[in-house]
Design a protein around this motif. Structure first.
Motif, PDB file in Angstrom:
ATOM      1  N   ASP A  16      39.394  42.010  46.048  1.00  0.00           N
ATOM      2  CA  ASP A  16      39.513  43.034  45.011  1.00  0.00           C
ATOM      3  C   ASP A  16      40.898  43.639  44.884  1.00  0.00           C
ATOM      4  OD1 ASP A  16      36.768  42.985  44.170  1.00  0.00           O
ATOM      5  OD2 ASP A  16      36.247  44.049  46.018  1.00  0.00           O
ATOM      6  N   ARG A  26      45.977  45.964  42.157  1.00  0.00           N
ATOM      7  CA  ARG A  26      45.122  44.888  41.679  1.00  0.00           C
ATOM      8  C   ARG A  26      45.715  43.514  42.002  1.00  0.00           C
ATOM      9  NH1 ARG A  26      39.924  46.443  40.285  1.00  0.00           N
ATOM     10  NH2 ARG A  26      39.960  48.234  38.850  1.00  0.00           N
ATOM     11  N   ASN A  59      36.245  51.368  37.327  1.00  0.00           N
ATOM     12  CA  ASN A  59      37.468  50.565  37.329  1.00  0.00           C
ATOM     13  C   ASN A  59      38.568  51.201  36.484  1.00  0.00           C
ATOM     14  OD1 ASN A  59      37.132  48.159  38.997  1.00  0.00           O
ATOM     15  ND2 ASN A  59      35.395  47.725  37.660  1.00  0.00           N
ATOM     16  N   ASP A  95      42.264  52.057  38.046  1.00  0.00           N
ATOM     17  CA  ASP A  95      43.533  51.636  37.436  1.00  0.00           C
ATOM     18  C   ASP A  95      44.438  52.831  37.148  1.00  0.00           C
ATOM     19  OD1 ASP A  95      42.821  48.974  37.552  1.00  0.00           O
ATOM     20  OD2 ASP A  95      42.046  48.917  35.496  1.00  0.00           O
TER      21      ASP A  95
END
Length: 241
Positions: free
Chosen positions: A153, A164, A197, A201
């Motif tokens: 991940d 990421r 998510n 981010d």
């Protein structure tokens, strides 16, 4: 930080990959090693002194309600999503009035772990740094995991900072379904469906998403076939310590 006293347990998913078991049972109540999945997480929260757990419900919600009504600790507060499934962040945003203003644990109801020498939720609390972090994720290495066959991940640097994966990249680091989150990240958020998510981010963009390596065994049970694999792994872990 002494550790959050409140937790959000994400238990509203449909569990479609667990069919046909989940045709009649919500995934959080599917048993692994004789214990419903949700109870693995709730017992971990109880063991570190969490006082309240907000649990969101949607699919076969009455069954989840009835099961949770039997628990004393932590105190259960239901966040009802029967009318609309809001996804991970949307469910938290919907429950913010119940969560309060302090950092809180987030635990997925369908993944769980067997602790090592120290409870992993304690490790998370010890790793929390409010000045540097908005989100701290529990991270498992692939060799600590069963039921996982993905590419990883996140990349994690020596300070625990996460980023990421790029296209074609792999990593041994898996988000292990538990975290500490500060509710300030949801300031101004609009009610409705939203994924965590998006907030991961946003935290990466400001260097405020971190990871903490777990100790022990992490298990994810995505399909009926994975139940036996998880139970065998738990048995080995208990024998080997």
């Amino acid at each position: 930080m002494a550790g959050p006293h409140t937790a959000m347990v994400l238990a509203a998913g449909l569990g479609k990959r667990m069919a046909p078991i989940t045709d009649t049972i919500p995934k959080p109540l599917v048993k692994v090693a004789g214990k419903p999945l949700i109870d693995w997480g709730l017992e971990a929260l109880e063991n570190v002194g969490v006082e309240r757990a907000i649990v969101n419900v949607h699919y076969l919600a009455d069954q989840v309600d009835a099961h949770l009504a039997k628990r004393k600790d932590p105190a259960i507060v239901i966040s009802d999503e029967r009318n609309e499934l809001l996804d991970s962040a949307g469910g938290i945003i919907n429950a913010l009035p119940k969560i309060g203003a302090d950092p809180f644990y987030v635990v997925n109801a369908d993944t769980f772990w067997v602790d090592g020498s120290k409870p992993n939720l304690v490790l998370l609390a010890e790793g929390w740094d409010d000045a540097r972090m908005d989100i701290l994720l529990m991270i498992a290495a692939k060799d600590q995991a069963t039921g996982y066959d993905g590419r990883g991940d996140f990349h994690m640097d020596n300070d625990g900072r996460l980023r990421r994966l790029g296209i074609g990249e792999t990593s041994p680091n898996i988000y292990a379904g538990a975290a500490i989150i500060h509710p300030r990240i949801f300031t101004g958020a609009v009610a409705g469906k939203a994924s965590l998510n998006r907030y991961f981010d946003a935290a990466i963009a400001t260097d405020r998403l971190y990871g903490r390596r777990m100790d022990g065994l992490w298990l994810t049970v995505g399909t009926p076939d994975a139940i036996g694999e998880a139970e065998a792994a738990i048995a080995r872990q208990m024998v080997n310590g």
